[in-house]
Design an enzyme around this catalytic site. Structure first.
Site, mmCIF file in Angstrom:
data_model
loop_
_atom_site.group_PDB
_atom_site.id
_atom_site.type_symbol
_atom_site.label_atom_id
_atom_site.label_comp_id
_atom_site.label_asym_id
_atom_site.label_seq_id
_atom_site.Cartn_x
_atom_site.Cartn_y
_atom_site.Cartn_z
ATOM 1 N N THR B 513 0.845 -1.198 0.000
ATOM 2 C CA THR B 513 0.000 0.000 0.000
ATOM 3 C C THR B 513 0.877 1.243 0.000
ATOM 4 O OG1 THR B 513 -1.681 -1.258 1.175
ATOM 5 C CG2 THR B 513 -2.002 1.090 1.096
ATOM 6 N N HIS B 514 1.925 1.196 -0.809
ATOM 7 C CA HIS B 514 2.805 2.352 -0.940
ATOM 8 C C HIS B 514 2.519 3.023 -2.263
ATOM 9 C CE1 HIS B 514 5.614 -0.186 1.807
ATOM 10 N NE2 HIS B 514 4.563 0.268 2.440
#
Lengths: 248, 588, 405
Positions: B513-514
């Protein structure tokens, strides 16, 4: 104890005097200023699934699912099978909830066929997929072998499931065999390995099989014991037998 | 009928890490601050109860704490030739929700990007020539490592990061990361006690001449009181870190580091379960008047404010700018517009090593408990003879043994049946996993804009994500996989498996989730959306705070840099912007 | 404003005093504000989120509801038409303006010990509070208890008016502490056991009492259940910050710390500590019987699986975050009401400037049966050097019932 009269001087204030928490009647929205909100007894634990009866499956569907989960997780010397472990009960209860209805997902149209990288684009939610998929399995087998799945011998059941998994079966009513198999497998494994509160993993059977201690929270006394087995038994959200004396 | 509310000095959209940091700083400055949070209030004892937090199905599979797609999702495609379709369920990335945001349920890896990351374009051009990066759209950030250092320090001490410095004021420190930039002092907490797998991984790496060091961790190695006076507890290695809130105050989050102080202030207020629909601009579009939001009963409000901060998570920041008409939406064809430009991600690959004779007790774990090797990260190594730029951290950070998701088996194992069961029991405790977390460099056609077809529950267009791994990044990742194979062989298990990253980014399996970029910082308003203080070039009383500011992503988790940028923005607002509110801090 | 008018009038009448008068009055108001801190008026007389002293939330007494009234200087709904003499009289005798008798929910049996100068200072401060129009129906007791005249009989039996008599054989500091504890601090209101009629039992002063599901512990210097293991510094730190090595304030004491003791001077806190630690309760309590081993086994299992991740396998806790259970005086109280309540309902800790973390214990009522709570409390009360009586499942059930009705 509670029969004694007590002169109460002070109402127990669950929050500090200057807390402002206003919650209009119809809205979840809260305005919070001046303190950290807190209420006594506040908690939102999962509801224990009670076995007995089917809330989603018809009796035939239930029998079929039980037979399937018993092949996916067979009874052997490592553990009881998926049926006894409660995997079908787990799936049944899940399908009556948010998972079954896809209520958390984006279900607005248009529904267009997507690339594999774009994920599931179907209109049917899991509840609908199970209805259609289970019916399609038995329809297919009745047509091909003159038997429903539960009537097949275990090795034939396995062969069919293997073919489904590989997408080598053309199921009727546009049910995609490989896709439905994947759903069945995922849900069966959830039921087998999730906390028993959800209806499967009876008595933490899968955790004890793996040596997973479950809902434990403090391993500080074992961190440095590299390569040494962990000695304590598994515990679930609802506890473990050792919390109560025998005969209590 | 929109109700108009009394004015506030500052409105902050979203109360996660950045929102909490900015709110605390600006209330200290005496301003009247309101935060508006789409999700619910969240608090440790009530929402992360020590008796039911350990529920893998609820929090990891059904993802109770996360943003639900019915509330907001995105459409995706790999490149402009495809039609974007909605991610009807999130998979590859999982945005957060609620007070504390994803800071509640992150793992806690807390990194500093390097000076060479900030000066990436000039650096790579000088070192390898412009042709090497011709197919990339990398940009310099406009800041240096030295300028960022005090803000990194501030975030690390706020959060209580556990680690070992590798370079203090130029002096290399034994046991730390020799490749890091100089820091002014050591971490506030020592490294965590190590479990078996990362210990073995580090021993092996060292024996190969590599330089493993403890991953800087936001799981407390011991009880810690931060500069605000807030105390965190010692991490107990529960193995329910990522996707879960921490039940015993031992993971850094807004809840455990800032909110106890912030919430007591009379000049701070938060409204939860209220979604900002858009920022309202004055006629001419050059300054913000406030925001319009809707609460969960469906009533709309206009909240006037003098200063608006977007702290809603990088992706949502960008979408809000698009929906509000702030700046111009990027067009990859013409290259014009800056909102949505330079969207990047993370380029990961993984390795599993299978043993017969080892017990790694995988359930004894924490989100950031592990060892990292940075020898092949960023520009730490010479890419001269190679055909790519960028690199990856190689991380052995086994975070959990949660059995629905984590039950490794040797390749070729069936997925069900007795053979499956046997292999699962065999592999569960005796598999060592490590991975490469690689840089993600910008390209012309990786970008964000608004979808032409799909709408959210309020009828606003969803954001459209056009992304695939650039060829450069795939080559980088393959190189890292070759290096991981070397380590895997040296570890000496009975067999190993390496999962390589391929072209065609798949939105289904979880990767990272970057999400970074879309409102990038820079010194040139034609190629960036905000200046180096995260102030919008177009609307000077609007700041956009989050990883949306990253021109590209490094081979490291973003949160440390997001926290540092938040402190940098706070510093600029308090000590410069407020002297002359409404004026640009940087002349374009 | 009343004060200004007074100043002006006084200034006109006594020109010779000049500006000293205004400064004196300011001093008096400041001293009076401190008296309000000592007396913790806001604790009862202010609603959460409400205006200061404009009326508090109802006190649910077993006799019915009493609502702390509006004591701002509003003429219609507050005490704006009271005189200073009215106030003195009320504080000293429990009889207020127009002869209205107060119920001892207003702790006049303690306030009666306050000196006249302190009461004057307090009055001066109260007249400066912002007047708020808020009508409060204070007496919501059912008939015949709502007939205030019955307080005449109660007072006859249970109340003796009178100021504080210092003990000349003790130090000034001790006397100051005694004066605060017995008077404005009204500690006995919570911490002294009550008689059938709800009066303080002076023979067991401050030895612990139950109120609304919390057991306010023994705060004499008793080694087993009181402050015997605490140093004076420990006690000062606790009152000032809410936190020390032995305990973290929560529940009603958190409010007392936040509104009152954390705002007291260090000298006064020290005096209170000196006084409290001089109160030995001389009853020799026999060591309680050891619990049966089976209960220690189940209790340990429950403890390990629910409690040790915060309170430690060794009961040592973690500083300002999780109180130590080893040697904890709350754990050692005769009454287990507070302990049952903490486990079932959870609790939020105090917030002070020196200890802002405000950690909260989660509620475990949903997870643990009464027998399991009783076993784990028994285990905690008898581990790591602790020794206290067993806890029964029915004790826990009674607390659970009170919490869920």
């Amino acid at each position: 104890m509670s029969e004694r009269y007590r002169m109460n001087r002070r109402l127990f204030l669950s929050s500090v005097a200057m807390l402002t928490v206003t919650a209009p009647a119809v809205s979840l929205a809260r305005t919070i200023s001046g303190a950290l909100p807190w209420e006594p007894m506040a908690s939102d634990p999962p509801t224990q699934v009670t076995a007995g009866g089917w809330q989603f499956f018809t009796p035939q569907e239930a029998a079929l699912v039980e037979a399937i989960v018993d092949r996916l997780v067979p009874h052997d010397d490592l553990s009881i099978g998926g049926k006894e472990a409660g995997c079908a009960v787990y799936i049944d209860r899940q399908l009556t909830g948010a998972f079954g209805s896809s209520s958390r997902l984006y279900t607005q149209g248009p529904f267009l066929p997507g690339l594999p990288t774009q994920g599931y684009q179907g209109e049917a939610n899991p509840a609908q997929r199970y209805r259609a998929g289970l019916a399609a399995i038995d329809a297919f087998l009745k047509q091909r072998d003159g038997k429903t799945f539960v009537e097949l011998k275990p090795e034939d059941q396995d062969a069919f499931l293997t073919a489904m998994e590989a997408g080598k079966v053309e199921l009727p009513n546009s049910v995609k065999a490989a896709g439905f198999f994947a759903l069945l497998l995922q849900n069966t494994m959830e039921g087998f390995f999730a906390d028993p509160v959800y209806g499967g993993n009876k008595e933490m059977v899968s955790w004890r099989m793996l040596g997973f201690p479950g809902a434990r929270y403090d391993y500080r006394d074992h961190v440095a014991k590299h390569n040494q087995p962990y000695p304590l038994p598994s515990v679930s959200i609802s506890g473990r037998p050792e919390w109560l004396s025998k005969g209590a | 009928m929109t109700r108009i509310l009394p004015r506030k000095d500052v409105v902050i959209v979203g109360l996660g890490w950045t929102g909490a940091i900015l709110a605390n700083e600006l209330t200290d400055q005496g301003l009247d601050v309101l935060a508006i949070e789409r999700g619910p209030w969240r608090d440790t004892a009530t929402d992360f109860n020590i008796g039911y937090m350990q529920d893998e199905l609820r929090y990891s599979v059904r993802r109770d704490l996360f943003l639900q797609p019915v509330v907001e999702t995105m459409t995706m495609r790999n490149d402009p030739s495809q039609t974007a379709l909605p991610m009807r369920d999130f998979g590859s990335f999982l945005p957060g929700n609620g007070v504390g945001g994803a800071g509640v349920h992150w793992n806690g890896h807390t990194w500093r990007f390097w000076d060479s990351d900030f000066k990436i374009k000039s650096n790579l051009t000088n070192r390898y020539g412009a042709a090497r990066i011709a197919d990339l759209q990398v940009e310099d950030w406009g800041v240096t490592g030295a300028e960022m250092e005090p803000y990194y320090d501030q975030f690390e001490y706020l959060a209580g990061i556990s680690g070992k410095a590798g370079n203090i004021k130029g002096q290399l420190q034994q046991g730390g990361n020799p490749f890091e930039d100089p820091r002014s002092r050591d971490y506030p907490n020592p490294p965590m006690d190590m479990t078996y797998a990362p210990t073995l991984f580090a021993e092996t790496g060292r024996s190969m001449g590599l330089h493993p060091f403890p991953t800087p961790s936001a799981n407390m190695s011991r009880a810690y009181t931060n500069p605000l006076g807030v105390t965190l507890g010692q991490c107990t290695f529960c193995g329910f870190c990522e996707r879960f809130g921490c039940a015993n105050y031992s993971k850094s989050s807004a809840q455990t580091t800032v909110l106890p102080v912030l919430m007591k202030k009379a000049n701070f207020e938060v409204r939860t379960d209220s979604e900002v629909l858009h920022v309202d601009l004055h006629t001419g579009g050059k300054s913000a008047r406030g925001v319009t939001y809707i609460d969960s009963s469906g009533e709309e409000f206009f909240q006037p404010a003098d200063l608006v901060l977007l702290c809603a998570y990088g992706l949502h920041n960008v979408r809000l700018m698009m929906l509000s008409g702030i700046g111009r939406i990027y067009d990859p064809g013409s290259g014009e517009g800056t909102v949505g430009r330079n969207y990047c991600y993370q380029t990961n690959a993984g390795t599993q090593v299978f043993f017969d004779d080892k017990n790694f007790n995988p359930f004894i774990a924490a989100g950031a408990l592990g060892q990292t090797i940075d020898d092949y990260n960023g520009d730490a190594f010479d890419h001269g003879p190679l055909d790519f730029v960028g690199g990856a951290g190689i991380n052995c950070i086994p975070t959990n043994g949660r059995p629905i998701g984590t039950r490794p088996t040797v390749p070729g194992t069936p997925k069900w049946g007795s053979a499956w069961k046997k292999a699962t029991v065999q592999g569960y405790k005796s598999t060592l996993s490590f991975s490469s977390q690689g840089s993600s460099y910008a390209t012309r056609t990786n970008y964000l804009d608004l979808d032409p077809t799909y709408k959210d529950r309020f009828g606003r267009p969803l954001m459209r994500m056009t992304f695939d791994f650039p060829d450069n990044d795939i080559r980088m990742s393959n190189y890292l996989c070759d290096r991981m194979e070397e380590i895997a062989k040296k570890l000496g298990g009975k067999q190993y498996a390496v999962g390589r990253r391929k072209k065609g980014w798949d939105s289904v399996p979880y990767q990272s989730t970057h999400n970074t970029g879309g409102a990038i910082m820079g010194i040139d308003p034609k190629r960036s959306a905000v200046n180096t203080y995260l102030q919008s070039w177009d609307v000077p009383n609007l700041f956009v705070i989050g990883a949306s500011a990253f021109p590209q992503n490094a081979g490291k988790n973003p949160t440390g840099t997001v926290g540092a940028l938040a402190f940098r923005a706070a510093d600029a607002i308090r000590n410069h912007y407020l002297r002359n509110p409404g004026a640009p801090l940087v002349q374009a | 404003m009343k004060t200004l008018a007074l100043t002006f009038a006084t200034g006109l009448a006594t020109l010779a005093l000049g500006p000293a008068t205004a400064a004196d009055q300011a001093d008096q108001i400041i001293r009076g504000q401190y008296q309000a801190v000592l007396g913790d008026c806001v604790g009862c007389h202010t609603r959460p989120g409400g205006k200061s002293l404009a009326g508090g939330p109802p006190l649910e007494t077993p006799f019915g509801a009493l609502v702390p009234p509006n004591i701002t200087p509003d003429a219609e709904t507050g005490i704006g038409n009271w005189s200073e003499a009215d106030f003195h009289n009320m504080m000293k005798t429990g009889i207020g303006h127009d002869g209205v008798r107060l119920y001892p929910a207003m702790p006049y049996p303690a306030y009666t010990k306050m000196t006249d100068p302190d009461l004057s200072d307090l009055w001066a401060y109260l007249t400066t509070v912002e007047p708020v129009s808020n009508k409060v129906e204070a007496n919501q007791l059912p008939f015949p208890l709502n007939i205030r005249f019955s307080m005449w009989g109660w007072n006859l039996l249970n109340f003796s008016e009178g100021g504080f008599a210092p003990d000349p054989s003790k130090s000034a500091e001790w006397n100051r502490g005694a004066y605060i504890v017995q008077g404005a601090g009204h500690c006995g209101t919570c911490h002294t056991p009550k008689s059938f009629l709800g009066a303080d039992q002076d023979s067991v002063f401050l030895q612990g009492a139950s109120l609304q599901g919390w057991f306010a512990p023994d705060i004499t210097n008793s080694a087993r259940s009181g402050l015997g293991k605490w140093s004076e510094d420990d006690l000062v730190k606790y009152l000032k910050t809410g936190v020390n090595a032995h305990s973290i304030a929560s529940g009603p004491m958190a409010e007392a710390v936040e509104n009152s003791t954390s705002k007291m001077t260090d000298a006064d806190l020290k005096a209170v500590a000196v006084y409290l630690k001089s109160l030995g309760s001389d009853t020799v309590v026999a060591a309680p019987a050891k619990p049966e081993q089976a209960r220690m086994v189940t209790g340990e299992a429950v403890y390990r699986d629910n409690c040790s991740a915060c309170h430690g396998g060794d009961g040592a806790g973690a500083g300002a975050l999780f109180p130590a259970l080893a040697g904890n005086s709350i754990v050692a109280q005769g009454s287990t009401e507070t302990l049952s309540r903490l486990v079932l309902a959870g609790s939020q800790a105090v917030h002070t400037a020196n200890a802002p973390t405000t950690p909260a214990m989660p509620s475990l009522a949903w997870r643990l049966k009464d027998q399991e709570v009783a076993d784990v409390l028994t285990y905690v009360r008898n581990s790591w050097g602790n020794a206290a009586s067993e806890v029964s499942a029915s004790e826990v059930a009674a607390v659970r019932k009170e919490l869920t009705q």
